[in-house]
Design a protein around this motif. Structure first.
Motif, PDB file in Angstrom:
ATOM      1  N   ALA B 245      27.183  46.917 -90.220  1.00 23.35           N
ATOM      2  CA  ALA B 245      27.854  47.225 -89.317  1.00 23.35           C
ATOM      3  C   ALA B 245      28.937  46.118 -88.595  1.00 23.35           C
ATOM      4  N   PRO B 246      30.633  46.220 -89.223  1.00 26.57           N
ATOM      5  CA  PRO B 246      30.647  45.046 -87.905  1.00 26.57           C
ATOM      6  C   PRO B 246      31.120  45.097 -86.841  1.00 26.57           C
ATOM      7  N   ALA B 247      32.082  44.932 -85.964  1.00 27.30           N
ATOM      8  CA  ALA B 247      32.363  45.512 -84.531  1.00 27.30           C
ATOM      9  C   ALA B 247      32.248  47.082 -84.411  1.00 27.30           C
ATOM     10  N   VAL B 248      31.697  47.453 -83.614  1.00 27.30           N
ATOM     11  CA  VAL B 248      31.246  49.103 -83.961  1.00 27.30           C
ATOM     12  C   VAL B 248      31.734  49.472 -82.094  1.00 27.30           C
ATOM     13  N   GLY B 249      32.883  49.941 -81.985  1.00 27.90           N
ATOM     14  CA  GLY B 249      33.155  50.961 -80.562  1.00 27.90           C
ATOM     15  C   GLY B 249      32.366  52.052 -79.631  1.00 27.90           C
ATOM     16  N   GLY B 250      31.206  51.542 -79.889  1.00 29.11           N
ATOM     17  CA  GLY B 250      29.758  52.792 -79.151  1.00 29.11           C
ATOM     18  C   GLY B 250      29.750  53.702 -80.178  1.00 29.11           C
ATOM     19  N   GLY B 251      28.629  54.219 -79.226  1.00 31.51           N
ATOM     20  CA  GLY B 251      28.187  54.686 -80.028  1.00 31.51           C
ATOM     21  C   GLY B 251      27.641  55.812 -80.235  1.00 31.51           C
ATOM     22  N   PHE B 252      26.619  56.026 -78.547  1.00 29.71           N
ATOM     23  CA  PHE B 252      25.631  56.623 -78.105  1.00 29.71           C
ATOM     24  C   PHE B 252      25.436  57.543 -78.865  1.00 29.71           C
ATOM     25  N   GLY B 253      24.534  57.169 -79.310  1.00 33.09           N
ATOM     26  CA  GLY B 253      23.837  58.142 -80.986  1.00 33.09           C
ATOM     27  C   GLY B 253      24.592  59.099 -81.624  1.00 33.09           C
ATOM     28  N   THR B 360      29.175  72.490 -85.853  1.00 30.55           N
ATOM     29  CA  THR B 360      28.511  71.229 -86.346  1.00 30.55           C
ATOM     30  C   THR B 360      27.134  70.978 -85.553  1.00 30.55           C
ATOM     31  N   PRO B 361      26.311  70.225 -86.537  1.00 27.38           N
ATOM     32  CA  PRO B 361      24.817  69.873 -86.431  1.00 27.38           C
ATOM     33  C   PRO B 361      24.984  69.385 -85.250  1.00 27.38           C
ATOM     34  N   THR B 362      23.646  68.966 -84.323  1.00 30.05           N
ATOM     35  CA  THR B 362      23.619  68.472 -83.113  1.00 30.05           C
ATOM     36  C   THR B 362      22.461  67.649 -83.924  1.00 30.05           C
ATOM     37  N   ASP B 363      22.598  66.319 -82.378  1.00 28.28           N
ATOM     38  CA  ASP B 363      21.796  65.476 -82.867  1.00 28.28           C
ATOM     39  C   ASP B 363      21.849  64.368 -82.088  1.00 28.28           C
ATOM     40  N   ALA B 364      21.172  63.076 -81.492  1.00 33.93           N
ATOM     41  CA  ALA B 364      21.323  62.093 -80.406  1.00 33.93           C
ATOM     42  C   ALA B 364      22.664  62.265 -79.720  1.00 33.93           C
ATOM     43  N   TYR B 365      22.707  61.883 -79.136  1.00 29.85           N
ATOM     44  CA  TYR B 365      24.042  61.725 -77.380  1.00 29.85           C
ATOM     45  C   TYR B 365      23.247  61.132 -76.208  1.00 29.85           C
ATOM     46  N   ARG B 366      23.634  59.842 -76.152  1.00 27.07           N
ATOM     47  CA  ARG B 366      22.705  59.135 -74.737  1.00 27.07           C
ATOM     48  C   ARG B 366      21.948  59.861 -74.081  1.00 27.07           C
ATOM     49  N   GLY B 542      14.854  46.319 -89.659  1.00 22.76           N
ATOM     50  CA  GLY B 542      15.403  46.028 -88.641  1.00 22.76           C
ATOM     51  C   GLY B 542      15.151  47.529 -88.463  1.00 22.76           C
ATOM     52  N   MET B 543      14.576  48.078 -87.049  1.00 20.10           N
ATOM     53  CA  MET B 543      14.203  49.147 -86.842  1.00 20.10           C
ATOM     54  C   MET B 543      15.783  50.154 -85.681  1.00 20.10           C
ATOM     55  N   ASP B 544      16.945  48.601 -85.553  1.00 25.74           N
ATOM     56  CA  ASP B 544      18.041  49.733 -85.329  1.00 25.74           C
ATOM     57  C   ASP B 544      18.295  49.466 -83.724  1.00 25.74           C
ATOM     58  N   THR B 545      19.407  50.665 -83.112  1.00 26.74           N
ATOM     59  CA  THR B 545      19.335  50.259 -81.515  1.00 26.74           C
ATOM     60  C   THR B 545      19.418  51.904 -81.538  1.00 26.74           C
ATOM     61  N   TYR B 546      18.909  52.804 -80.552  1.00 35.27           N
ATOM     62  CA  TYR B 546      18.992  53.690 -80.222  1.00 35.27           C
ATOM     63  C   TYR B 546      18.327  53.683 -79.116  1.00 35.27           C
ATOM     64  N   GLY B 547      17.447  54.655 -78.724  1.00 34.33           N
ATOM     65  CA  GLY B 547      16.595  55.231 -77.260  1.00 34.33           C
ATOM     66  C   GLY B 547      16.215  53.958 -76.300  1.00 34.33           C
ATOM     67  N   SER B 548      17.322  53.623 -76.406  1.00 33.96           N
ATOM     68  CA  SER B 548      17.053  52.460 -74.882  1.00 33.96           C
ATOM     69  C   SER B 548      15.984  51.653 -75.611  1.00 33.96           C
ATOM     70  N   ARG B 549      16.066  51.035 -76.553  1.00 30.76           N
ATOM     71  CA  ARG B 549      15.090  50.271 -77.578  1.00 30.76           C
ATOM     72  C   ARG B 549      14.782  48.669 -77.343  1.00 30.76           C
TER      73      ARG B 549
END
Ligand SMILES: Cc1cc2nc3c(=O)[nH]c(=O)nc-3n(C[C@H](O)[C@H](O)[C@H](O)COP(=O)(O)OP(=O)(O)OC[C@H]3O[C@@H](n4cnc5c(N)ncnc54)[C@H](O)[C@@H]3O)c2cc1C
Lengths: 273, 795
Positions: B245-253, B360-366, B542-549
């Motif tokens: 994952a190079p520079a990543v411009g935001g994800g929000f889930g 469209t499927p739903t999933d995690a969002y901030r 690693g388990m990465d970044t989400y859920g304010s973890r």
């Protein structure tokens, strides 16, 4: 968001642009600032085969005192209109309206001529031009002609320009002492108006509306009411009469009609005080 | 060296990003790359009769065109795209392959893929692929799904994917409602949101045909999870996949998924031995990237005559969209535990029905589930306050956990144990900063004067659950992975430090925050610390970044790895200084012998000694290089009070947010500047849901506002003046005492804004306002409330 392929021609002057239009006919499109044309091309809503770039014709970018009017070159950017001292003194509504177009990057690219030639009922500048009763100068293979602002907008994204004509100049009457107001109602600063109202009061009062029909338009009902001696409030009450506003997620016809009444009321309050 | 933890250090990442040196996926190009052009379904639900690719295949620059059926036949996939969170044993989960072959289930489903030598040619050719669809009835809303007359997946026989209950004590719950003086019920809609990260998603898969491995550059939050999941679903060995994952411009889930395009890029690159890439266009993103929210909530609260809560009952119908993506069904569950908010609730019940739609499927969002929960509880708390006749702040005080005082490790009605809290001081600070008494006086003045601009004041006292997650708790929720995080701290021979982070930043500032943690622990200048991350070859665990973890799990792992380094360094220092390890003090990067101030060793000197390994204790491994994998014993529960002040123009229905006060408590601070940024951004995202955003669909399942012209993402000019403040209640879930803050703003703000609008409109008898509260909607509400009142009066 990816345009279809097209050929690109850069025009050095108006005559070259007109020649290119004459050669390619309906397949060609002029590009001034590109800020209305390119989005349409990216959505593939328009697929011109030839794009004739007039954006670098610098001698059509000017704001000059023409005696009884101010002459503005069609390629003058919104930012130049917005910051022009001559316009601020002689037709302040135009400078003010230009400052409400989009955001600074849009205003540095978009041109007055492009905004008018695009003929979008949601655009700001056509309303100012209508309320000012300006004159537009078009040039074609057979020379140039003048078109009154009120005859210019003929249909949805359609104008009185022929397919081989180019808008070269906009002549704005000097109205240094006129009362005026521009009411733009939108959600975000850079957005088009959901409804807008431009009023210029100089003896009689002209009222033009944004996004209240399929062209930029003058409100005949309001102007007639005022001419007949109605109060500003009574005139505002008829603001939506005879109009069929567009419907979208921002506003249905009922809401737009209501906004038109509110905004005309506010505009008249400001312009006629 | 003075402490750097807790100071507002400027972000290390910013100079690079601000000067355009950041490399995003779309900036990376390799020789011979092929662009994918996706042919996407234009219908929400249809049978594919035929696909004609002949003309597209003959266009200039086109390498190949594959239909979904052809791709299936090529055997690219070992399994459908994964859903890692089958929330119940019997959850329905129809197979979701990267491309559809017989039936499309939402607008945007990929039916064929063009490969061409440029992005433009791929797009041109994709347009020439002719698909013959036979329309099927489309489930275009959650209401359609519940009605069940049309089926989103004909083969399932139902639209309901699962039913998930959390009712710890059903009898107590029933009794609570039976004995209540006040029962307040709210029905809310959490509209679908289009994430719209600044950088759209994109992929670039580069095969090494001779070596057999494949590198995937992708704009993702989860390179590690993606690697495991791609290996499992493509059959390509995990050891042959490298995800960057190079520079990543935001994800929000929205970049927390295993997407069709990611799988297509990897498998096609593998098959064709050519680099394969794709970047979504902005309007494509409305179909090719999952959306957030999409819930209907029914929320009931039972209280005694004083407004003391007796029970809370929540039911939600959740719109899964067309398929189960990575954690689609789990998102509502993440919120389930928070429907009791910060309150002492004796009896609680939550149920969730998940439904398929042809959207469209739903999933995690901030915030993922938690903004929805805090919205529901905070809206009904306001309703209850009016019912009981006390102020919104008073009803909250009467119900705070632990009476609003300080607590630790408190079990709440939803069966979780809140790590720590101290709610009243936080509320007091917010009321002070907002000057609540003055605001209420001004509101009254405007009401009395019949002012056209009415003032509304809205409160939200939220709590959220973050620091995902104790692995055993995830097991209890049937989540398919653990919640630990890995961190490595490595001293280089020259005394510089390399930190390897398992959690993967995409805007959060890990490089800065981790440097601060390590700098304080080791007494080393933050400038001498480099943080490596986001490349599975560099950071394999690693388990990465989400859920304010990230901080509460990953940052803690880094801190604990530092402790391991210090422990080992102490042994080396003791050996070399010929002292007892216990007689050494470690301070500001130096081990000193107690009582002999000039006898000591710098940690950098020890690092060099550990590298040369000339003089180490017997049996000790060379180098200072320690890894820690931290599995938190509990979640972290940040909380806060948000106050929104709005002016509603009754003539136009326009809401202007004129002031916003946010008092957040995320435990101890590592970098207040980063926290401030997270709070601001989070609030704006919640304000966006409250006032601006919402994906709209027609009856056939077409999105009516997929572009940024119609989908109103607020810009800086719409952002209110945000006043922030903090209280500090350390978490008991980790040794740093930190809690997450990435989602808190979003979790607090939507309810505050809508509460404020309802407060402003109260004189009209309006008690609720759906989101987004557009001027048209607000004006219509006023208009119809007033005309009903007038008609009523005349009868
Ligand atoms: C993000 C964004 C926000 C915007 N917000 C607003 C807003 O709030 N209000 C608003 O009014 N506008 C807005 N605009 C539109 C902007 O003002 C455009 O610049 C303007 O409408 C068109 O001017 P242009 O010079 O870019 O024309 P172009 O896009 O180059 O051309 C538009 C059309 O006019 C034709 N044309 C251009 N010049 C001539 C000429 N001299 N003679 C004949 N035909 C010509 C072209 O062939 C084309 O059909 C926005 C645009 C963007 C991208």
């Amino acid at each position: 968001m990816i345009p279809a392929s097209f050929d690109y021609v850069e025009a050095e002057n108006a005559d070259a642009a007109i020649a290119a239009l004459t050669e390619h006919g309906d397949e060609a499109k002029l590009m001034a600032g590109g800020h209305s044309l390119i989005p349409l091309m990216k959505f593939r809503l328009t697929t011109p085969q030839v794009v004739v770039d007039i954006g670098r014709i610098n001698d059509l970018s000017y704001i000059n005192d023409g005696g009884d009017h101010i002459a503005i070159g069609a390629l003058t950017r919104h930012m130049a209109v917005e910051t022009s001292d001559v316009l601020k003194a002689q037709a302040p509504i135009l400078a003010h309206v230009a400052s409400h177009v989009g955001d600074p990057s849009v205003r540095h690219r978009g041109t007055l001529g492009g905004s008018l030639a695009h003929g979008d009922p949601a655009s700001d500048l056509p309303a100012a031009i209508l309320a000012l009763n300006a004159t537009l100068v078009a040039k074609g293979p057979n020379g140039q002609r003048e078109i009154s602002a009120s005859d210019f907008f003929t249909g949805f994204l359609e104008t009185a320009l022929a397919s081989d004509e180019m808008l070269t100049e906009i002549r704005v009457p000097k109205v240094p002492d006129a009362g005026w107001s521009y009411q733009k109602f939108n959600r975000r600063a850079q957005d088009w108006a959901i409804v807008g109202v431009a009023a210029v009061s100089n003896g009689s009062t002209n009222v033009a509306m944004v996004n209240m029909g399929h062209t930029p338009l003058r409100s005949a009902a309001v102007e007639a009411a005022l001419a007949g001696g109605a109060s500003a409030a009574d005139a505002a009450a008829v603001a939506a009469e005879g109009l069929t506003p567009p419907e979208d997620l921002n506003g249905d016809a009922e809401y737009r009609s209501h906004l038109a009444r509110v905004l005309v009321g506010r505009a008249l309050g400001e312009a006629m005080s | 060296m003075t402490a750097v933890m807790g100071t507002p250090m400027k972000r290390k990442e910013d100079p690079k990003l601000l000067t355009g040196e950041g490399k995003f996926v779309d900036d990376i190009h390799v020789h011979g790359e092929l662009w994918m052009g996706m042919v996407r379904s234009t219908m929400a639900h249809a049978k594919i009769n035929a696909i004609d690719t002949a003309e597209a295949a003959g266009m200039p620059g086109v390498h190949s065109v594959f239909t979904g059926t052809q791709l299936q036949e090529m055997g690219l996939w070992a399994a459908p795209l994964p859903c890692a969170w089958p929330v119940t044993e019997d959850m329905l989960n129809p197979p979701h392959f990267p491309t559809a072959s017989e039936v499309v289930h939402h607008v945007g489903d990929i039916v064929a893929v063009v490969l061409a030598d440029s992005r433009y040619r791929a797009a041109d050719a994709a347009e020439m692929v002719v698909v013959d669809y036979e329309p099927l009835p489309a489930v275009a809303s959650i209401e359609d799904a519940i009605a069940g007359e049309k089926l989103a997946h004909a083969g399932l026989g139902t639209n309901k994917a699962f039913h998930w209950p959390l009712i710890p004590d059903p009898d107590a719950l029933e009794a609570a409602f039976a004995n209540a003086t006040h029962v307040v019920k709210g029905e809310f809609v959490q509209q679908r949101l289009i994430p719209a990260a600044m950088e759209p998603r994109g992929v670039l898969a580069i095969p090494s045909p001779a070596g057999g491995d494949i590198t995937l550059y992708t704009s993702t939050q989860v390179p590690h999870i993606l690697k495991v999941m791609l290996a499992a679903t493509t059959g390509i060995s995990e050891s042959k996949l490298r995800i960057i994952a190079p520079a990543v411009g935001g994800g929000f889930g929205a970049k927390l998924n295993v997407n069709p395009d990611e799988s297509l890029a990897v498998t096609l690159a593998n098959k064709l031995s050519r680099p394969v890439r794709w970047t979504e266009t902005r309007s494509e993103a409305a179909f090719s990237t999952h959306q957030g929210r999409g819930q209907k909530q029914t929320m009931e609260i039972a209280a005694d005559e004083n407004g003391k809560i007796l029970g809370v009952r929540a039911h939600i119908d959740a719109d899964m969209g067309a398929y189960m993506m990575l954690i689609t069904p789990g998102v509502p569950l993440l919120g389930s535990f928070l429907y009791t908010g910060v309150y002492d609730v004796p009896a609680f019940g939550f149920t969730c029905d998940g439904y398929f739609t042809n959207l469209t499927p739903t999933d995690a969002y901030r915030g993922a589930g938690r903004p929805e929960a805090s919205y529901a509880i905070e809206r009904v708390m306001d309703m209850l306050s009016y019912e009981v006749g006390v102020t919104p702040e008073e009803i909250r005080r009467r119900n705070y956990l632990a009476g609003g005082g300080e607590f630790e490790n408190l079990e709440v009605a939803s069966t979780l144990v809140f790590d720590s809290g101290n709610y009243s001081p936080n509320l007091d600070m917010a009321l002070d900063m907002a000057k609540m008494a003055e605001l209420r006086a001004e509101q009254q003045r405007r009401r009395d004067a019949g002012d056209k601009k009415q003032l509304g004041i809205g409160l939200c006292t939220y709590v959220e659950i973050c620091g995902l997650a104790p692995s055993r708790a995830l097991a209890g929720l049937n989540y398919g992975a653990g919640g630990w995080e890995a961190g490595t701290v490595r001293l280089l021979p020259t005394g510089k430090v390399e930190v390897v982070s398992g959690s993967t930043p995409h805007g959060q500032g890990h490089e800065t925050a981790w440097s601060q943690i390590v700098a304080d622990k080791l007494g080393i200048d933050p400038a001498d610390i480099t943080v490596l991350h986001s490349d599975t070859a560099i950071s394999p665990l690693g388990m990465d970044t989400y859920g304010s973890r990230s901080l509460a799990v990953g940052g803690v792992a880094i801190a604990m790895a530092c402790d391991k380094v210090i422990d080992k360094a102490r042994l080396i220092a003791a050996h070399q200084l010929e002292a007892n390890p216990d007689d050494l003090d470690f301070e500001a990067g130096r081990f000193g012998v107690k009582g002999s101030p000039d006898k000591g060793l710098l940690i950098q000197e020890i690092a060099f000694g550990a590298f040369t390994a000339h003089n180490l204790p017997d049996g000790m491994e060379p180098n200072l290089n320690e890894q820690m994998i931290f599995d938190p014993p509990n979640f972290a529960f940040p909380f806060g009070t948000h106050v929104a002040v709005v002016e509603v123009d009754e003539d136009t229905g326009e809401t202007e947010l004129i002031d916003y006060i946010a008092i957040d408590d995320c435990g101890n601070h590592v970098n207040p500047l980063i926290i401030e940024g997270q709070v601001h951004g989070g609030i704006v995202q919640g304000v966006a849901q409250a006032l601006y955003e919402g994906a709209e669909y027609d009856a056939e399942g077409n999105c009516k506002n997929p572009s940024l012209m119609d989908y109103l993402v607020p810009s800086p000019t719409e952002v209110p003046n945000i006043q922030t403040g903090y209280t500090y209640t350390p978490s008991t879930s980790n040794p740093l005492g930190v809690k997450g803050v990435g989602e808190a703003g979003t979790i607090g703000s939507a309810a505050a804004v809508i509460n404020a609008i309802c407060d402003a409109l109260r004189p009209h008898g309006i008690t609720d306002m759906s989101m987004p509260a557009t001027p048209m909607k607000v004006w219509k509400a006023i208009n119809s409330a007033d005309s009903t009142a007038n008609n009523g009066g005349g009868q």
